[in-house]
Design a protein around this motif. Structure first.
Motif, PDB file in Angstrom:
ATOM      1  N   LYS A  17       0.915  -1.042  -0.058  1.00 42.93           N
ATOM      2  CA  LYS A  17      -0.027  -0.042  -0.030  1.00 42.93           C
ATOM      3  C   LYS A  17       0.880   1.155   0.132  1.00 42.93           C
ATOM      4  CE  LYS A  17      -0.762   0.006   4.974  1.00 42.93           C
ATOM      5  NZ  LYS A  17      -1.772  -0.187   6.098  1.00 42.93           N
ATOM      6  N   ASP A  18       1.941   1.161   0.668  1.00 47.67           N
ATOM      7  CA  ASP A  18       3.028   2.488   0.589  1.00 47.67           C
ATOM      8  C   ASP A  18       3.434   2.760  -0.865  1.00 47.67           C
ATOM      9  OD1 ASP A  18       2.825   2.427   3.330  1.00 47.67           O
ATOM     10  OD2 ASP A  18       4.527   0.983   3.413  1.00 47.67           O
ATOM     11  N   ASN A  19       3.471   1.684  -1.769  1.00 50.22           N
ATOM     12  CA  ASN A  19       4.092   1.981  -3.190  1.00 50.22           C
ATOM     13  C   ASN A  19       2.957   1.800  -4.132  1.00 50.22           C
ATOM     14  OD1 ASN A  19       7.065   2.520  -2.688  1.00 50.22           O
ATOM     15  ND2 ASN A  19       6.923   0.511  -2.022  1.00 50.22           N
ATOM     16  N   GLY A  20       1.759   1.426  -3.701  1.00 46.75           N
ATOM     17  CA  GLY A  20       0.648   1.489  -4.425  1.00 46.75           C
ATOM     18  C   GLY A  20       0.756   0.264  -5.652  1.00 46.75           C
ATOM     19  N   ILE A  21       1.147  -1.087  -5.183  1.00 47.05           N
ATOM     20  CA  ILE A  21       1.566  -2.149  -6.043  1.00 47.05           C
ATOM     21  C   ILE A  21       0.532  -3.407  -5.532  1.00 47.05           C
ATOM     22  CG2 ILE A  21       3.186  -3.741  -6.585  1.00 47.05           C
ATOM     23  CD1 ILE A  21       5.383  -1.563  -6.286  1.00 47.05           C
ATOM     24  N   VAL A  22       0.167  -4.186  -6.527  1.00 46.96           N
ATOM     25  CA  VAL A  22      -0.599  -5.135  -6.384  1.00 46.96           C
ATOM     26  C   VAL A  22      -0.203  -6.360  -7.149  1.00 46.96           C
ATOM     27  CG1 VAL A  22      -2.923  -6.490  -6.391  1.00 46.96           C
ATOM     28  CG2 VAL A  22      -2.931  -3.838  -5.866  1.00 46.96           C
ATOM     29  N   THR A  23       0.396  -7.420  -6.488  1.00 47.86           N
ATOM     30  CA  THR A  23       0.997  -8.655  -7.182  1.00 47.86           C
ATOM     31  C   THR A  23       0.040  -9.757  -6.958  1.00 47.86           C
ATOM     32  OG1 THR A  23       2.886  -7.848  -6.782  1.00 47.86           O
ATOM     33  CG2 THR A  23       2.948 -10.201  -7.298  1.00 47.86           C
ATOM     34  N   ILE A  24      -0.462 -10.393  -7.928  1.00 49.29           N
ATOM     35  CA  ILE A  24      -1.188 -11.712  -8.350  1.00 49.29           C
ATOM     36  C   ILE A  24      -0.478 -12.662  -8.808  1.00 49.29           C
ATOM     37  CG2 ILE A  24      -3.400 -12.374  -9.134  1.00 49.29           C
ATOM     38  CD1 ILE A  24      -4.250  -9.756  -9.600  1.00 49.29           C
ATOM     39  N   THR A  25      -0.294 -13.821  -8.231  1.00 45.50           N
ATOM     40  CA  THR A  25       0.693 -14.936  -8.550  1.00 45.50           C
ATOM     41  C   THR A  25      -0.318 -16.317  -8.582  1.00 45.50           C
ATOM     42  OG1 THR A  25       2.481 -13.921  -7.284  1.00 45.50           O
ATOM     43  CG2 THR A  25       2.550 -16.329  -8.155  1.00 45.50           C
ATOM     44  N   ASP A  26      -0.112 -16.987  -9.718  1.00 45.24           N
ATOM     45  CA  ASP A  26      -0.637 -18.398  -9.903  1.00 45.24           C
ATOM     46  C   ASP A  26       0.406 -19.446 -10.152  1.00 45.24           C
ATOM     47  OD1 ASP A  26      -0.672 -19.065 -12.470  1.00 45.24           O
ATOM     48  OD2 ASP A  26      -1.658 -17.030 -12.658  1.00 45.24           O
ATOM     49  N   THR A  27       0.073 -20.665  -9.707  1.00 47.47           N
ATOM     50  CA  THR A  27       0.726 -21.867 -10.186  1.00 47.47           C
ATOM     51  C   THR A  27       0.302 -22.378 -11.356  1.00 47.47           C
ATOM     52  OG1 THR A  27      -0.522 -23.008  -8.478  1.00 47.47           O
ATOM     53  CG2 THR A  27       1.521 -22.038  -7.981  1.00 47.47           C
ATOM     54  N   GLY A  28      -0.143 -21.839 -12.492  1.00 49.83           N
ATOM     55  CA  GLY A  28      -0.989 -22.489 -13.485  1.00 49.83           C
ATOM     56  C   GLY A  28       0.184 -22.617 -14.594  1.00 49.83           C
ATOM     57  N   ILE A  29      -0.412 -22.649 -15.830  1.00 49.66           N
ATOM     58  CA  ILE A  29       0.288 -23.212 -17.002  1.00 49.66           C
ATOM     59  C   ILE A  29       1.478 -22.348 -17.375  1.00 49.66           C
ATOM     60  CG2 ILE A  29      -1.210 -22.295 -18.667  1.00 49.66           C
ATOM     61  CD1 ILE A  29       0.499 -25.874 -18.919  1.00 49.66           C
ATOM     62  N   GLY A  30       1.160 -20.901 -17.226  1.00 50.22           N
ATOM     63  CA  GLY A  30       2.215 -20.123 -17.635  1.00 50.22           C
ATOM     64  C   GLY A  30       2.187 -19.975 -19.117  1.00 50.22           C
ATOM     65  N   MET A  31       3.206 -19.326 -19.690  1.00 56.93           N
ATOM     66  CA  MET A  31       3.343 -18.859 -21.131  1.00 56.93           C
ATOM     67  C   MET A  31       4.511 -18.771 -21.721  1.00 56.93           C
ATOM     68  SD  MET A  31       0.240 -15.726 -21.543  1.00 56.93           S
ATOM     69  CE  MET A  31       0.620 -15.060 -20.097  1.00 56.93           C
ATOM     70  N   LEU A  78      -0.262   0.775  -9.606  1.00 55.75           N
ATOM     71  CA  LEU A  78      -1.601   1.441  -9.564  1.00 55.75           C
ATOM     72  C   LEU A  78      -1.423   3.067 -10.035  1.00 55.75           C
ATOM     73  CD1 LEU A  78      -3.243  -0.147  -6.461  1.00 55.75           C
ATOM     74  CD2 LEU A  78      -3.277  -0.747  -8.894  1.00 55.75           C
ATOM     75  N   LYS A  79      -2.468   3.598 -10.523  1.00 52.42           N
ATOM     76  CA  LYS A  79      -2.564   5.077 -10.773  1.00 52.42           C
ATOM     77  C   LYS A  79      -2.538   5.760  -9.306  1.00 52.42           C
ATOM     78  CE  LYS A  79      -5.067   4.022 -15.020  1.00 52.42           C
ATOM     79  NZ  LYS A  79      -6.263   4.465 -16.025  1.00 52.42           N
ATOM     80  N   ARG A  80      -2.319   6.999  -9.328  1.00 54.39           N
ATOM     81  CA  ARG A  80      -2.370   7.754  -8.205  1.00 54.39           C
ATOM     82  C   ARG A  80      -3.728   7.678  -7.612  1.00 54.39           C
ATOM     83  NH1 ARG A  80      -0.404  13.684  -8.337  1.00 54.39           N
ATOM     84  NH2 ARG A  80       1.504  12.831  -8.875  1.00 54.39           N
ATOM     85  N   ASP A  81      -4.807   7.900  -8.150  1.00 56.60           N
ATOM     86  CA  ASP A  81      -6.117   7.847  -7.701  1.00 56.60           C
ATOM     87  C   ASP A  81      -6.849   6.445  -7.373  1.00 56.60           C
ATOM     88  OD1 ASP A  81      -6.063  10.549  -8.095  1.00 56.60           O
ATOM     89  OD2 ASP A  81      -7.316  10.466 -10.016  1.00 56.60           O
ATOM     90  N   ASP A  82      -5.991   5.435  -7.785  1.00 55.71           N
ATOM     91  CA  ASP A  82      -6.529   4.045  -7.480  1.00 55.71           C
ATOM     92  C   ASP A  82      -5.502   3.228  -6.632  1.00 55.71           C
ATOM     93  OD1 ASP A  82      -8.801   4.275  -9.471  1.00 55.71           O
ATOM     94  OD2 ASP A  82      -7.198   4.087 -11.134  1.00 55.71           O
ATOM     95  N   LYS A  83      -4.773   3.970  -5.759  1.00 48.26           N
ATOM     96  CA  LYS A  83      -3.878   3.450  -4.866  1.00 48.26           C
ATOM     97  C   LYS A  83      -4.868   2.497  -3.627  1.00 48.26           C
ATOM     98  CE  LYS A  83       0.506   5.430  -6.118  1.00 48.26           C
ATOM     99  NZ  LYS A  83       1.734   6.022  -5.541  1.00 48.26           N
ATOM    100  N   GLY A  84      -5.872   3.001  -3.551  1.00 45.76           N
ATOM    101  CA  GLY A  84      -6.920   2.531  -2.391  1.00 45.76           C
ATOM    102  C   GLY A  84      -6.862   0.969  -2.447  1.00 45.76           C
TER     103      GLY A  84
END
Length: 804
Positions: free
Chosen positions: A163-177, A277-283
């Protein structure tokens, strides 16, 4: 897709000369997943599994919507912790090869980000759906190629926020590319890797299993740009030895793909998606916000979803003992402890609730249904009833419907059909609960439940249920199941169960009589009313029909504002003598509902306050004699009343009252007229038209009518007789439920008649009431021509003296 050359960009040429769209049909093979070492915790060298979104949620040009459903048992092995999301702000990534989007991308991307989605928060739903598809693909392929899983058999999705830097990380163990799949899937908008995967399965001879994949349109990945300025996709396919990084920015016409060279960012399999994230969407980078969105949109995804949450535990802390310098052998200070909260971060399983609608209804207990209802709809009371069913055939879907114990919107709030009571899922992914009558009509908006289908006509953003024949069929079946559930409550041995339901939702069903003509046969048996033979409890129409007399042809009713008013109306007199039951319609909506229903089991509804009431057993000779005797009186009364009434007739519904005022057969009743007058936005111009015909009915056996008949024959111009007719009409207005046009004049007539009736009964007849003109004059005075009376002296008489 092509690599950049020194020639002008194709997209810039198209923007200058108009765009020509061409469909992209690059082949896509299944996605991948990966492993990270836990370098974020000192001294911990264990491997941590991360999962990232697979890209593959686009449609090929034809928009294939085929999907695969795999067996439900999918979670194997143990789950591993994931390390924290890295906010890479220090060193710039290595320069990779640059690619140009296909010609249509620059404009289509703008449409997706700014026009396609109406709610920004759906980005997480779309990305989790992609991750779920990636896991499903790998699970399916591993059946024939077990080597793809290697030593990692766990499938999960993990979401971490900074939340300090406005970053969201989504990780899966699927097939990849692979590298080419990155170009094909993320570089070509509206090409769905999932759709192509399903097409390949369909074309394969050994394609088996159910359709369980979510993606179909190929634009879900780009929803990330709703909230992010920059998106980085790091992915590794089990079919490749290399890991590649895709990076793109919002409003850019190109993206980069490079090979991952940093050792601490290498993953064994899957995809890691990082949103800046954009500045307005860091929530959206707050852990609580992410957890809430997962619970709302992806609660029932097949694979476990973990979110990185701050936790704490309490412990007792002993402060260090302090000793004074130079004081040896002194007594130690008494130890003191304090309670402290130790904070730490850990993974937390977010989608714990299981989609019980996928299970066999025979295997689900009532307790599980009630618990699911309370958790899903935030209710604290158990539902009155539930219905779990699966519909197959032309339209296939599963659903669980509930009747809440108490109306959440209040018994009087039926105007707004958008109650958010029906939650629509497609492949267990929440789509919407904002419907305006697509799945349930307004009068059944109190029904709560979930509906899950594998294939519904959604718009590209998967937010709007499009109108189609499939939706209409689904609506009919949902409504039918809802009626079956309500009918089950009405047939309960405990009468109080349905009385409780009726108290909360009776008005909704009456509204259904008005709005849903097709379901009248299902609604009518559920209606309940008070009646002349059941003033303390409600009865159904079936019970009324069972109690009908052998020669009774119609169902009688009277509309009023209360049971007390209804049972004392003069319209009931003759029916009560004949022991005919009359329904009391005491709710404002009742009369309109019954008029729309018209009949029940071939028995017509008849308003006993309307003209031409047929009670059977007509005596034509007696009617003829009455008309001959009182015909002239009827004409005389009509002449006096003039346009106030349409006609004066001899009544067949009265026994103790002298007269009654009935409504025209096609006009408003007295109750309806009262309701229409009370409408704030009512049209007063229609009042005169609808209430125009009133019939004045007289009871020829009543003494008042016989006296008027004699007056008509002897002295038709007598003022007292004419005033009696006026008073009779005004009184009939009130007793019949109408509102007098001049209440003050009616009051004066009643006072005058009262004065005539009681004059001299308890006081001297000479006393005459004179309206008081000032404070000095008395209210009563002596007659002007009467002389004062002198007292008479009476002498006492002795006993035995008979002298008078």
């Amino acid at each position: 897709m092509h690599r950049l050359s020194r020639r002008p960009a194709v997209s810039s040429i198209l923007r200058a000369n108009g765009s020509r769209y061409r469909s992209a049909a690059a082949a896509q093979s299944p996605a991948s997943s990966f492993l990270l070492t836990n370098s974020g915790v000192e001294g911990d060298t264990s491997n941590k599994w991360y999962s990232v979104l697979t890209g593959g949620r686009a449609v090929s040009g034809t928009g294939s919507a085929l999907r695969i459903q795999l067996p439900n048992g999918m979670l194997l092995g143990k789950r591993y912790e994931s390390t924290a999301a890295e906010s890479d702000a220090s060193s710039p990534p290595p320069t990779g090869e640059k690619y140009e989007y296909q010609a249509e991308v620059s404009r289509l991307m703008d449409l997706i980000v700014n026009s396609l989605y109406s709610n920004k928060e759906v980005f997480l739903r779309e990305l989790i759906s992609n991750a779920s598809d990636a896991c499903d693909k790998l699970r399916f392929l591993s059946v024939t190629e077990p080597a793809l899983l290697k030593d990692n058999v766990d499938f999960d999705i993990r979401i971490q926020t900074d939340k300090d830097n406005g970053i969201v990380t989504i990780t899966d163990t699927g097939i990849g590319m692979t590298r080419q799949e990155l170009i094909d899937c993320l570089g070509t908008i509206a090409q769905s890797g999932t759709a192509k995967f399903l097409k390949a399965l369909k074309d394969s001879k050994d394609a088996g299993g159910d359709n369980n994949l979510i993606g179909q349109f190929g634009v879900g990945f780009y929803s990330a740009f709703l909230v992010a300025d920059r998106v980085v996709v790091s992915t590794k396919s089990p079919k490749s030895d290399k890991q590649y990084v895709w990076e793109g920015e919002a409003n850019a016409s190109s993206y980069t793909i490079r090979e991952e060279t940093e050792a601490d960012k290498v993953i064994p399999r899957g995809t890691r998606l990082t949103l800046y994230l954009k500045r307005d969407d860091k929530g959206f980078a707050h852990p609580e916000k992410i957890q809430k969105l997962v619970k709302n949109y992806s609660q029932f995804v097949s694979f476990p979803i973990y979110t990185w949450q701050e936790k704490g535990y309490t412990k007792e802390e002993d402060p260090a003992e302090a000793k004074k310098d130079g004081e040896e052998g002194s007594a130690e200070k008494k130890k003191k402890t304090k309670t402290v909260v130790e904070r730490y971060w850990d993974w937390e399983l977010t989608n714990e609730t299981q989609p019980i609608w996928l299970r066999n209804p025979k295997e689900v207990s009532t307790e599980l249904y009630n618990e699911f209802y309370k958790n899903t709809f935030n209710e604290y009371l158990e539902p009155l009833a539930s219905s779990h069913f699966t519909t197959e055939g032309e339209v296939e879907f599963r659903s669980i419907l509930y009747v809440p114990a108490v109306s959440s919107s209040g018994k009087d709030d039926m105007v707004n059909p958008k109650t958010k009571n029906i939650r629509l899922y497609v492949k267990r992914v929440f789509i919407s609960d904002d419907f305006d009558g697509e799945l349930f009509p307004r009068y059944l908006s109190f029904i709560k439940g979930v509906v899950d289908s594998n294939d519904l006509p959604l718009n590209v953003s998967r937010e709007i249920l499009q109108e189609s024949r499939i939706v209409r069929i689904m609506r009919k079946r949902l409504v039918r199941k809802a009626f079956d559930m309500i009918l089950g409550i009405s047939m309960s041995d405990n009468r109080e169960d349905y009385e409780k339901f009726w108290d909360n939702y009776g008005k909704y069903l009456k509204l259904g009589c008005i709005e849903d003509r097709e379901n009248h046969k299902r609604i009518a048996p559920l209606l309940r009313f008070f009646s002349s033979q059941s003033e303390d409890y409600i009865i159904g129409l079936d019970e009324y029909v069972e109690n009908m007399k052998p020669d009774q042809k119609d169902i009688y009713y009277i509309a009023s504002d209360s049971v007390t008013s209804a049972k004392n109306t003069p319209f009931l007199e003759r029916l009560m003598e004949k022991d005919l039951e009359v329904l009391f319609l005491v709710d404002p909506i009742d009369e309109v509902a019954i008029q729309n229903l018209k009949s029940y089991k071939e028995k017509n509804f008849v308003d006993i306050s309307k003209e031409d009431l047929d009670l059977g057993e007509k005596d034509e000779e007696k009617e003829k004699a009455m008309k001959q005797e009182f015909g002239q009186t009827c004409d005389w009364i009509k002449k006096r009343l003039g346009d106030k009434v349409a006609s004066v007739q001899i009544s067949n519904r009265l026994s103790t009252s002298p007269c009654v005022l009935v409504s025209g057969k096609f006009g408003w009743s007295a109750n309806m007229e009262r309701l229409m007058k009370s409408q704030t936005m009512g049209d007063t111009s229609s009042l005169e038209f609808m209430r125009g015909r009133r019939v004045f009915e007289i009871n020829p056996e009543h003494p008042i009518i016989r006296n008027l008949n004699a007056a008509c024959s002897g002295n038709p111009d007598d003022e007292d007789a004419l005033r009696a007719i006026d008073l009779l009409y005004d009184t009939a207005l009130v007793s019949s439920g109408f509102t007098p046009e001049n209440p003050a004049q009616l009051g004066s007539k009643i006072y005058e008649m009262m004065n005539m009736a009681i004059s001299g009964k308890w006081s001297a007849p000479a006393a005459e009431y004179v309206p008081q003109q000032d404070h000095q004059q008395p209210a009563f005075s002596q007659p002007q021509n009467q002389e004062p009376m002198e007292a008479e002296i009476v002498e006492p008489v002795e006993a035995g003296n008979h002298k008078q």
